[in-house]
Motif scaffolding. Structure first.
Motif, mmCIF file in Angstrom:
data_model
loop_
_atom_site.group_PDB
_atom_site.id
_atom_site.type_symbol
_atom_site.label_atom_id
_atom_site.label_comp_id
_atom_site.label_asym_id
_atom_site.label_seq_id
_atom_site.Cartn_x
_atom_site.Cartn_y
_atom_site.Cartn_z
ATOM 1 N N LEU A 1 0.828 -1.354 0.195
ATOM 2 C CA LEU A 1 0.002 0.141 -0.219
ATOM 3 C C LEU A 1 1.114 1.366 -0.544
ATOM 4 O O LEU A 1 2.162 1.274 0.279
ATOM 5 C CB LEU A 1 -0.975 -0.189 0.967
ATOM 6 N N THR A 2 0.339 2.283 -0.036
ATOM 7 C CA THR A 2 1.197 3.927 -0.677
ATOM 8 C C THR A 2 0.207 4.744 0.053
ATOM 9 O O THR A 2 -0.500 4.456 0.464
ATOM 10 C CB THR A 2 0.993 4.190 -1.785
ATOM 11 N N ARG A 3 1.055 5.520 0.504
ATOM 12 C CA ARG A 3 -0.298 6.781 1.080
ATOM 13 C C ARG A 3 -1.278 7.285 0.032
ATOM 14 O O ARG A 3 -2.321 7.383 0.809
ATOM 15 C CB ARG A 3 0.670 8.090 1.756
ATOM 16 N N ALA A 4 -0.820 7.490 -0.712
ATOM 17 C CA ALA A 4 -1.556 7.907 -2.014
ATOM 18 C C ALA A 4 -3.022 6.688 -1.906
ATOM 19 O O ALA A 4 -4.214 6.790 -1.693
ATOM 20 C CB ALA A 4 -1.434 7.579 -3.515
ATOM 21 N N ASP A 5 -2.903 5.962 -1.946
ATOM 22 C CA ASP A 5 -3.851 4.632 -1.750
ATOM 23 C C ASP A 5 -5.208 5.313 0.026
ATOM 24 O O ASP A 5 -6.101 4.321 -0.269
ATOM 25 C CB ASP A 5 -3.860 3.164 -1.249
ATOM 26 N N TRP A 6 -4.628 5.610 0.732
ATOM 27 C CA TRP A 6 -4.871 5.892 1.986
ATOM 28 C C TRP A 6 -6.144 7.317 1.748
ATOM 29 O O TRP A 6 -7.127 7.268 2.052
ATOM 30 C CB TRP A 6 -4.110 5.835 2.572
ATOM 31 N N GLN A 7 -5.587 7.347 0.570
ATOM 32 C CA GLN A 7 -6.990 8.902 0.232
ATOM 33 C C GLN A 7 -7.982 8.197 -1.191
ATOM 34 O O GLN A 7 -8.628 9.083 -1.680
ATOM 35 C CB GLN A 7 -6.113 9.690 -0.360
ATOM 36 N N ILE A 8 -7.914 7.352 -1.229
ATOM 37 C CA ILE A 8 -8.927 6.907 -2.493
ATOM 38 C C ILE A 8 -10.887 7.159 -2.041
ATOM 39 O O ILE A 8 -10.615 6.826 -0.469
ATOM 40 C CB ILE A 8 -9.044 5.348 -2.620
ATOM 41 N N GLU A 9 -11.401 7.866 -2.581
ATOM 42 C CA GLU A 9 -12.734 7.734 -2.869
ATOM 43 C C GLU A 9 -13.347 5.949 -2.180
ATOM 44 O O GLU A 9 -13.695 6.055 -3.981
ATOM 45 C CB GLU A 9 -13.408 8.881 -2.925
ATOM 46 N N HIS A 10 -13.877 5.642 -0.890
ATOM 47 C CA HIS A 10 -14.124 4.599 -1.611
ATOM 48 C C HIS A 10 -15.455 4.105 -0.119
ATOM 49 O O HIS A 10 -14.559 4.699 0.879
ATOM 50 C CB HIS A 10 -13.355 2.846 -2.103
ATOM 51 N N PRO A 11 -16.228 3.019 -0.212
ATOM 52 C CA PRO A 11 -17.594 3.103 0.586
ATOM 53 C C PRO A 11 -16.363 1.709 2.368
ATOM 54 O O PRO A 11 -17.232 2.401 3.752
ATOM 55 C CB PRO A 11 -18.258 2.695 0.436
ATOM 56 N N TYR A 12 -15.303 1.395 1.897
ATOM 57 C CA TYR A 12 -14.458 0.866 2.185
ATOM 58 C C TYR A 12 -13.130 0.997 2.539
ATOM 59 O O TYR A 12 -12.411 0.521 3.572
ATOM 60 C CB TYR A 12 -14.643 -0.472 1.666
#
Length: 327
Positions: free
Chosen positions: A248-259
């Motif tokens: 995982l990357t820090r960018a992944d933490w920012q994705i807009e997703h209900p989960y």
């Protein structure tokens, strides 16, 4: 052997008793050790009939003479009581022993182990690959409805029926654990318990940690803090198809997703995997702690913290271990 076959044929035609087999030296062949020199499995299919079964056993080298076998089955009144299924025969098994096993239906018990924390797609892949099961899984079940454990089945059992058993096992375990849940949990429904258990399951595989990990998430829910669980981000990226093939990357933490529990408040809308009974129990009976954070400790477990400052020190320590640096 030709005279023996002729004599046995006369026995069958004359309808003599087992004593007739002895008189014509057939009984000895029927009860003496057979030709099998190693354990072997043989599938007897429904509708094969006595002659077909005898031929199948002869081809598998379990018995030496199908005629003797058929006559023995008739004279011992077992010919019409042979059951279909997968059988495992020991070396040297006699024809009488084979018939007894076919008569009692002492078939092979197969086992399929479903590890905890798999997505439903991964579980279905294991079921589809399981030897001896028949039919298809009609559709991939929702996440969190199948209980991971070891299931016994027999050759010819239905894949759809096995999935139904997994569903029933999960529901039975959840019903039992929900009744005995701890007081004051921020969980309103059994389904929310499954959601939390699935996150716990993906966070740790250490038996002694599940209740502690649960306490962290319960404490966060009670304080209105976001769960910030990496496995939920992985699920958001893969949609439950399987593991992520990268870190995982820090960018992944920012994705807009209900989960993505770094972005949403509270629990995600559904489970991210199929939790085992221990994870369900941990979700409904967390340890008593003030922990709000945890991070891998580099040894397979986790370091827990009550404050962000302490957590940051644990993170730094883990990074040094990860990078092979001494403290």
């Amino acid at each position: 052997m030709g005279s023996l076959r002729l004599a046995l044929g006369l026995v069958l035609a004359g309808g003599l008793t087992a004593a007739g087999l002895v008189a014509y030296n057939g009984y000895a062949s029927f009860t003496q050790p057979g030709p099998l020199d190693a354990t072997r499995r043989v599938v007897v299919e429904a509708g094969m009939g006595l002659e077909g079964i005898a031929e199948r056993l002869t081809e598998a080298n379990v018995i030496s003479d199908p005629l003797v076998f058929r006559i023995g089955a008739k004279l011992t009144d077992q010919a019409t009581r042979l059951k279909a299924g997968e059988y495992e025969f020991p070396p040297g098994v006699t024809m009488q022993g084979v018939l007894d096993q076919l008569n009692t239906g002492d078939t092979v018990v197969r086992r399929l182990t479903i590890p905890e924390g798999l997505t439903s797609a991964e579980v279905v892949t294991l079921i589809e690959a399981a030897e001896g099961l028949v039919g298809e899984v009609p559709e991939i079940p929702a996440q969190g409805v199948l209980l991971p454990e070891t299931y016994h089945y027999a050759w010819g059992d239905s894949r759809a029926d096995l999935v139904a058993r997994m569903r029933a096992s999960l529901q039975a375990a959840l019903d039992e654990l929900w009744i005995g849940r701890a007081e004051g949990l921020p969980l309103e429904t059994p389904q929310q318990a499954v959601v939390l258990a699935s996150i716990i399951e993906k966070e740790t595989g250490v038996d002694g940690e599940r209740a502690l990990v649960s306490s962290v998430f319960i404490n966060r829910l009670n304080r209105g803090m976001r769960l910030q669980s990496d496995p939920t981000v992985v699920f958001a990226l893969t949609e439950g198809a399987g593991p992520l093939d990268r870190t995982l990357t820090r960018a992944d933490w920012q994705i807009e997703h209900p989960y993505n529990t770094y972005r949403i408040d509270g629990l995600p809308p559904g489970p991210i995997a199929n939790p085992g009974r221990a994870a369900l129990a941990a979700a409904l009976a967390p340890a008593e702690s003030d922990y709000l954070y945890f991070v891998a400790d580099g040894t397979g477990g986790h370091a827990f913290a009550t404050s962000l400052a302490e957590h940051n020190r644990n993170v730094a320590r883990w990074r040094r271990v990860r990078d092979g640096l001494t403290e």
